[in-house]
Design a protein around this motif. Structure first.
Motif, PDB file in Angstrom:
ATOM      1  N   GLY A 182       1.029  -1.169  -0.148  1.00 52.98           N
ATOM      2  CA  GLY A 182      -0.049   0.138  -0.063  1.00 52.98           C
ATOM      3  C   GLY A 182       0.773   1.276  -0.003  1.00 52.98           C
ATOM      4  O   GLY A 182       0.475   2.272  -0.778  1.00 52.98           O
ATOM      5  N   THR A 183       2.050   1.293   0.874  1.00 49.20           N
ATOM      6  CA  THR A 183       2.871   2.486   0.920  1.00 49.20           C
ATOM      7  C   THR A 183       3.468   2.859  -0.397  1.00 49.20           C
ATOM      8  O   THR A 183       3.387   4.139  -0.732  1.00 49.20           O
ATOM      9  CB  THR A 183       3.866   2.129   1.749  1.00 49.20           C
ATOM     10  N   ASN A 184       3.684   1.926  -1.461  1.00 49.80           N
ATOM     11  CA  ASN A 184       4.351   1.980  -2.319  1.00 49.80           C
ATOM     12  C   ASN A 184       3.496   1.991  -3.584  1.00 49.80           C
ATOM     13  O   ASN A 184       3.724   2.285  -4.727  1.00 49.80           O
ATOM     14  CB  ASN A 184       5.620   0.936  -2.725  1.00 49.80           C
ATOM     15  N   GLY A 185       2.085   1.912  -3.422  1.00 46.63           N
ATOM     16  CA  GLY A 185       1.259   1.758  -4.326  1.00 46.63           C
ATOM     17  C   GLY A 185       1.358   0.694  -5.540  1.00 46.63           C
ATOM     18  O   GLY A 185       0.871   0.830  -6.630  1.00 46.63           O
ATOM     19  N   TYR A 186       1.726  -0.478  -4.967  1.00 47.07           N
ATOM     20  CA  TYR A 186       2.059  -1.555  -5.732  1.00 47.07           C
ATOM     21  C   TYR A 186       0.600  -2.174  -6.056  1.00 47.07           C
ATOM     22  O   TYR A 186      -0.282  -2.170  -5.309  1.00 47.07           O
ATOM     23  CB  TYR A 186       2.966  -2.739  -5.210  1.00 47.07           C
ATOM     24  N   ILE A 187       0.498  -2.804  -7.167  1.00 46.15           N
ATOM     25  CA  ILE A 187      -0.607  -3.480  -7.561  1.00 46.15           C
ATOM     26  C   ILE A 187      -0.285  -4.888  -7.905  1.00 46.15           C
ATOM     27  O   ILE A 187       0.517  -5.274  -8.803  1.00 46.15           O
ATOM     28  CB  ILE A 187      -1.494  -2.926  -8.498  1.00 46.15           C
ATOM     29  N   VAL A 188      -0.799  -5.839  -7.098  1.00 52.16           N
ATOM     30  CA  VAL A 188      -0.379  -7.248  -7.312  1.00 52.16           C
ATOM     31  C   VAL A 188      -1.010  -7.993  -8.180  1.00 52.16           C
ATOM     32  O   VAL A 188      -2.155  -7.871  -8.505  1.00 52.16           O
ATOM     33  CB  VAL A 188      -0.750  -8.003  -5.848  1.00 52.16           C
ATOM     34  N   LEU A 189      -0.226  -8.712  -9.227  1.00 44.63           N
ATOM     35  CA  LEU A 189      -0.568  -9.273 -10.224  1.00 44.63           C
ATOM     36  C   LEU A 189      -0.824 -10.865  -9.915  1.00 44.63           C
ATOM     37  O   LEU A 189      -1.872 -11.474 -10.185  1.00 44.63           O
ATOM     38  CB  LEU A 189       0.070  -9.165 -11.576  1.00 44.63           C
TER      39      LEU A 189
END
Length: 305
Positions: A182-189
């Motif tokens: 969440g902190t880094n704004g990653y979107i898990v694929l």
């Protein structure tokens, strides 16, 4: 409203119409059965559509929220502005030797069942966690002594800029109910899990035992966000709440479960405001009685009405 309709029309030109809705009620997509409207609600059909949506959000400076299964989540009554993305179409689970590769929209329960099918041990603890793979990674989900960090090898993610990265579990900084996703704004694929070969009956027996424990102790008959609070060091949240005689206490349609004090259930068309007010009441009461500040495990997002 005019601007929203214009954004809807623009986005509809980029992705399939079936992937896009306007003013979607999010209470239809959360386990609590609460939550206001999403301005734009997108269910991408593939990674290419998702990249287009990310690019569109950046270009038009629209906030973007990944919803997941909405199981460990409270969406406020005012809903969510910008774009809400649901990745439930990304639900493939593939076995490669002793590993399982699962897309982020797959149910973590289904991944644990796939592990059983392939006689692989390590995900038994997840057999009752009602969330997606992406959500499980986001909060390093765990139960009954196990957690995602125990079995995760790596994750494939998009950055907010749309760059594709393969990250090790160490790079995700997993700790108790936390990651840096969440902190880094990653979107898990997708996620890769390392498991251990074991006897089918042994794995199934453990899953059956944990399922029985869950069904006997948790209030599964009502909508809820699951366990509301993190475990405070040296204590159990449910025991503290129980000792404050808070079980059965109700604000509007939200109630501290009489079956498990760590759960707050939606017993009668509760609003998110009522649910959150009850959370705050529990926190205040426990703090006044025991000097312990309960920290929420559940994410609270969106805007007030």
């Amino acid at each position: 409203m005019h601007n929203l309709l214009e954004r809807y029309r623009q986005l509809r030109e980029l992705i399939s119409e079936s992937s896009l809705k306007c003013d979607e009620m999010l209470k239809q997509h959360t386990y609590t059965r609460m939550g206001g409207k999403a301005d734009l609600y997108v269910t991408p059909a593939n990674y290419e559509e998702l990249q287009l949506v990310l690019s569109f959000a950046r270009t038009h400076q629209l906030p973007l929220t990944i919803l997941g299964f909405g199981s460990n989540l409270i969406v406020k009554d005012g809903g969510i502005r910008g774009i809400v993305v649901n990745l439930n179409h990304f639900n493939a689970i593939i076995r490669e030797s002793d590993t399982l590769i699962a897309q982020s929209g797959a149910a973590i329960i289904d991944v644990s069942r796939s592990a059983l099918t392939h006689h692989l041990s390590g995900l038994e603890f997840a057999c009752g966690i009602p969330g997606s793979v992406g959500g499980a990674l986001y909060m390093n989900a765990g139960a009954y002594g196990g957690e995602i960090a125990d079995v995760l090898v790596s994750a494939l993610v998009f950055t907010p800029e749309g760059e594709l990265l393969r990250l090790t579990k160490e790079q995700l900084e997993l700790s108790y109910r936390h990651s840096n996703i969440g902190t880094n704004g990653y979107i898990v694929l997708e996620a890769t899990f390392q498991l251990v070969p074991a006897e089918h009956d042994t794995i199934k027996a453990k899953m059956d035992e944990l399922t029985e424990q869950r069904e006997s102790k948790q209030p599964l008959e009502y909508p809820s966000c699951g366990s509301v609070f993190k475990r405070p060091p040296g204590y159990f949240a449910g025991k503290l709440i129980q000792d404050c005689a808070l079980q059965g206490v109700q604000i509007g349609g939200a109630q501290v479960s009489t079956k498990h004090a760590g759960f707050i259930v939606n017993v009668q068309d509760a609003t998110a405001s009522e649910y959150i007010a009850l959370i705050r009441h529990v926190q205040q009461t426990v703090n006044e009685r025991f000097g312990v500040q309960l920290e929420t495990e559940v994410r609270i997002i969106g805007e007030d009405e």
